[in-house]
Motif scaffolding. Structure first.
Motif, PDB file in Angstrom:
ATOM      1  N   SER A 199       3.203   0.728   3.435  1.00  0.00           N
ATOM      2  CA  SER A 199       2.932  -0.199   4.536  1.00  0.00           C
ATOM      3  C   SER A 199       2.595  -1.564   3.962  1.00  0.00           C
ATOM      4  O   SER A 199       2.249  -1.711   2.789  1.00  0.00           O
ATOM      5  CB  SER A 199       1.776   0.297   5.410  1.00  0.00           C
ATOM      6  OG  SER A 199       0.537   0.069   4.790  1.00  0.00           O
ATOM      7  N   SER A 200       2.706  -2.551   4.835  1.00  0.00           N
ATOM      8  CA  SER A 200       2.246  -3.886   4.489  1.00  0.00           C
ATOM      9  C   SER A 200       0.934  -4.125   5.210  1.00  0.00           C
ATOM     10  O   SER A 200       0.556  -3.345   6.080  1.00  0.00           O
ATOM     11  CB  SER A 200       3.277  -4.933   4.919  1.00  0.00           C
ATOM     12  OG  SER A 200       3.573  -4.783   6.294  1.00  0.00           O
ATOM     13  N   GLN A 201       0.227  -5.197   4.835  1.00  0.00           N
ATOM     14  CA  GLN A 201      -1.071  -5.477   5.448  1.00  0.00           C
ATOM     15  C   GLN A 201      -0.897  -5.650   6.952  1.00  0.00           C
ATOM     16  O   GLN A 201      -0.076  -6.446   7.399  1.00  0.00           O
ATOM     17  CB  GLN A 201      -1.639  -6.767   4.859  1.00  0.00           C
ATOM     18  CG  GLN A 201      -3.053  -7.039   5.253  1.00  0.00           C
ATOM     19  CD  GLN A 201      -3.922  -7.337   4.039  1.00  0.00           C
ATOM     20  OE1 GLN A 201      -3.402  -7.707   3.002  1.00  0.00           O
ATOM     21  NE2 GLN A 201      -5.219  -7.189   4.169  1.00  0.00           N
ATOM     22  N   GLY A 202      -1.675  -4.880   7.723  1.00  0.00           N
ATOM     23  CA  GLY A 202      -1.572  -4.948   9.172  1.00  0.00           C
ATOM     24  C   GLY A 202      -0.347  -4.276   9.732  1.00  0.00           C
ATOM     25  O   GLY A 202      -0.148  -4.241  10.948  1.00  0.00           O
ATOM     26  N   GLY A 203       0.500  -3.740   8.864  1.00  0.00           N
ATOM     27  CA  GLY A 203       1.747  -3.138   9.320  1.00  0.00           C
ATOM     28  C   GLY A 203       1.655  -1.636   9.472  1.00  0.00           C
ATOM     29  O   GLY A 203       0.661  -1.018   9.139  1.00  0.00           O
ATOM     30  N   LYS A 204       2.722  -1.074   9.982  1.00  0.00           N
ATOM     31  CA  LYS A 204       2.735   0.367  10.207  1.00  0.00           C
ATOM     32  C   LYS A 204       3.064   1.113   8.920  1.00  0.00           C
ATOM     33  O   LYS A 204       3.695   0.569   8.009  1.00  0.00           O
ATOM     34  CB  LYS A 204       3.750   0.710  11.289  1.00  0.00           C
ATOM     35  CG  LYS A 204       5.162   0.273  10.960  1.00  0.00           C
ATOM     36  CD  LYS A 204       6.074   0.393  12.154  1.00  0.00           C
ATOM     37  CE  LYS A 204       7.446  -0.143  11.796  1.00  0.00           C
ATOM     38  NZ  LYS A 204       8.336  -0.205  12.953  1.00  0.00           N
ATOM     39  N   LEU A 205       2.630   2.376   8.876  1.00  0.00           N
ATOM     40  CA  LEU A 205       2.893   3.239   7.734  1.00  0.00           C
ATOM     41  C   LEU A 205       4.273   3.882   7.921  1.00  0.00           C
ATOM     42  O   LEU A 205       4.524   4.530   8.937  1.00  0.00           O
ATOM     43  CB  LEU A 205       1.806   4.311   7.656  1.00  0.00           C
ATOM     44  CG  LEU A 205       1.565   5.036   6.346  1.00  0.00           C
ATOM     45  CD1 LEU A 205       1.288   4.063   5.218  1.00  0.00           C
ATOM     46  CD2 LEU A 205       0.406   6.018   6.494  1.00  0.00           C
ATOM     47  N   PHE A 257       6.886   6.598   6.484  1.00  0.00           N
ATOM     48  CA  PHE A 257       6.877   7.796   5.650  1.00  0.00           C
ATOM     49  C   PHE A 257       8.252   8.083   5.070  1.00  0.00           C
ATOM     50  O   PHE A 257       9.289   7.812   5.702  1.00  0.00           O
ATOM     51  CB  PHE A 257       6.440   9.006   6.480  1.00  0.00           C
ATOM     52  CG  PHE A 257       4.946   9.083   6.690  1.00  0.00           C
ATOM     53  CD1 PHE A 257       4.341   8.400   7.735  1.00  0.00           C
ATOM     54  CD2 PHE A 257       4.150   9.825   5.834  1.00  0.00           C
ATOM     55  CE1 PHE A 257       2.973   8.463   7.918  1.00  0.00           C
ATOM     56  CE2 PHE A 257       2.777   9.897   6.009  1.00  0.00           C
ATOM     57  CZ  PHE A 257       2.184   9.212   7.059  1.00  0.00           C
ATOM     58  N   LEU A 262      -4.522  12.704   3.018  1.00  0.00           N
ATOM     59  CA  LEU A 262      -4.333  11.721   1.947  1.00  0.00           C
ATOM     60  C   LEU A 262      -4.712  12.325   0.607  1.00  0.00           C
ATOM     61  O   LEU A 262      -5.799  12.870   0.427  1.00  0.00           O
ATOM     62  CB  LEU A 262      -5.187  10.484   2.234  1.00  0.00           C
ATOM     63  CG  LEU A 262      -5.091   9.376   1.194  1.00  0.00           C
ATOM     64  CD1 LEU A 262      -3.694   8.777   1.161  1.00  0.00           C
ATOM     65  CD2 LEU A 262      -6.116   8.277   1.490  1.00  0.00           C
ATOM     66  N   TYR A 266       0.881  -1.182   0.000  1.00  0.00           N
ATOM     67  CA  TYR A 266       0.000   0.000   0.000  1.00  0.00           C
ATOM     68  C   TYR A 266       0.904   1.213   0.000  1.00  0.00           C
ATOM     69  O   TYR A 266       1.783   1.341   0.861  1.00  0.00           O
ATOM     70  CB  TYR A 266      -0.904  -0.034   1.240  1.00  0.00           C
ATOM     71  CG  TYR A 266      -1.771   1.181   1.440  1.00  0.00           C
ATOM     72  CD1 TYR A 266      -1.578   2.033   2.528  1.00  0.00           C
ATOM     73  CD2 TYR A 266      -2.800   1.491   0.547  1.00  0.00           C
ATOM     74  CE1 TYR A 266      -2.377   3.145   2.722  1.00  0.00           C
ATOM     75  CE2 TYR A 266      -3.599   2.602   0.735  1.00  0.00           C
ATOM     76  CZ  TYR A 266      -3.384   3.429   1.829  1.00  0.00           C
ATOM     77  OH  TYR A 266      -4.175   4.530   2.019  1.00  0.00           O
ATOM     78  N   ARG A 280      -1.940   0.493  -5.045  1.00  0.00           N
ATOM     79  CA  ARG A 280      -1.510  -0.833  -4.609  1.00  0.00           C
ATOM     80  C   ARG A 280      -0.717  -1.445  -5.761  1.00  0.00           C
ATOM     81  O   ARG A 280      -0.904  -1.057  -6.907  1.00  0.00           O
ATOM     82  CB  ARG A 280      -2.719  -1.679  -4.210  1.00  0.00           C
ATOM     83  CG  ARG A 280      -3.449  -1.065  -3.022  1.00  0.00           C
ATOM     84  CD  ARG A 280      -4.422  -1.988  -2.356  1.00  0.00           C
ATOM     85  NE  ARG A 280      -5.227  -1.263  -1.370  1.00  0.00           N
ATOM     86  CZ  ARG A 280      -4.930  -1.189  -0.075  1.00  0.00           C
ATOM     87  NH1 ARG A 280      -3.854  -1.773   0.388  1.00  0.00           N
ATOM     88  NH2 ARG A 280      -5.709  -0.528   0.751  1.00  0.00           N
TER      89      ARG A 280
END
Lengths: 111, 113
Positions: free
Chosen positions: A93-99, A101, A46, A32, A51
């Motif tokens: 980020s990855s799924q469920g992961g942190k963003l 920057f 945003l 993402y 994706r």
């Protein structure tokens, strides 16, 4: 591996120009990739996100180009206006992961 | 009808004091975050809560303690403030954790004298 590298640090263009901001990442689990716009005294907002199943996404004057094999993505602003002057951040980020920057790009669009 | 609101907007205090920042969202989101933006504008996540449960806890001094009384609120308490804590702190929220659009508040500028 968790870093997102953004360039340039600052950018000055004339009104109507097409500023391009680039980002690169290492973690292949990222799926993402949003771009945020921040005006002074405000929180990041945003702008557009992509994706990895598509190579390009357009929303109005903003376009993300995505190169999965090179692990790079970029933001293009068509027909830039003085009101676009702001700081732009890429993120990943990855799924469920942190963003995570990027370092941010200060864009100035001269009238 | 602000989506993510933080209070206070500015916080000026002395070193060694304890302070709290409050955050509320009215978007119906189930995940909330605290970010720190330093003087170079670098944004880094500190904590994340999903349905009141802590799911991300970055390497942050334990002087920082988040609390989520319900899904719509996330507060940040900071003990024994240090000069290096001076920054802008942003609250954000999203529907679902990871890979979802995050909505940010307008930040709390913390200045330590």
């Amino acid at each position: 591996q968790q870093q997102v590298k953004q360039s340039p640090q600052s950018l000055i263009v004339q009104k109507g120009g097409i500023p391009i901001i680039n980002c690169a990442y290492e973690n292949t689990a990222f799926d993402y990739f949003p771009w945020y716009q921040q005006f002074p005294g405000k929180g990041p907002a945003l702008l557009i996100a992509i994706r990895p199943d598509v190579s390009e996404k357009k929303e109005g004057r903003f376009t993300i180009s995505f190169n999965k094999s090179a692990k790079q993505f970029s933001l293009h602003i068509m027909d830039s206006q003085p009101g676009d002057s702001a700081t732009y951040f890429c993120a990943a980020s990855s799924q469920g992961g942190k963003l995570i920057f990027g370092q941010g790009t200060e864009l100035s669009v001269k009238p | 009808d602000t989506a993510v609101s933080q209070t206070p907007k500015y916080l000026v205090t002395q070193m060694g004091n304890d302070k709290s920042i409050k955050c509320e969202q009215n978007l119906g989101h189930d995940t909330m975050y605290w970010y720190k933006q330093d003087s170079k504008k670098f944004l880094k996540i500190m904590f994340s809560y999903n349905n009141k449960e802590l799911i991300i806890n970055e390497t942050v001094p334990n002087r920082f303690s988040p609390k989520s009384p319900d899904k719509a609120h996330l507060n940040l308490h900071i003990n024994s403030l240090e000069l290096g804590d001076s920054a802008v702190y942003f609250c954000a929220s999203s529907l679902g954790a990871g890979g979802q659009p995050q909505h940010f508040g307008d930040g709390t500028r913390l200045s330590i004298l």
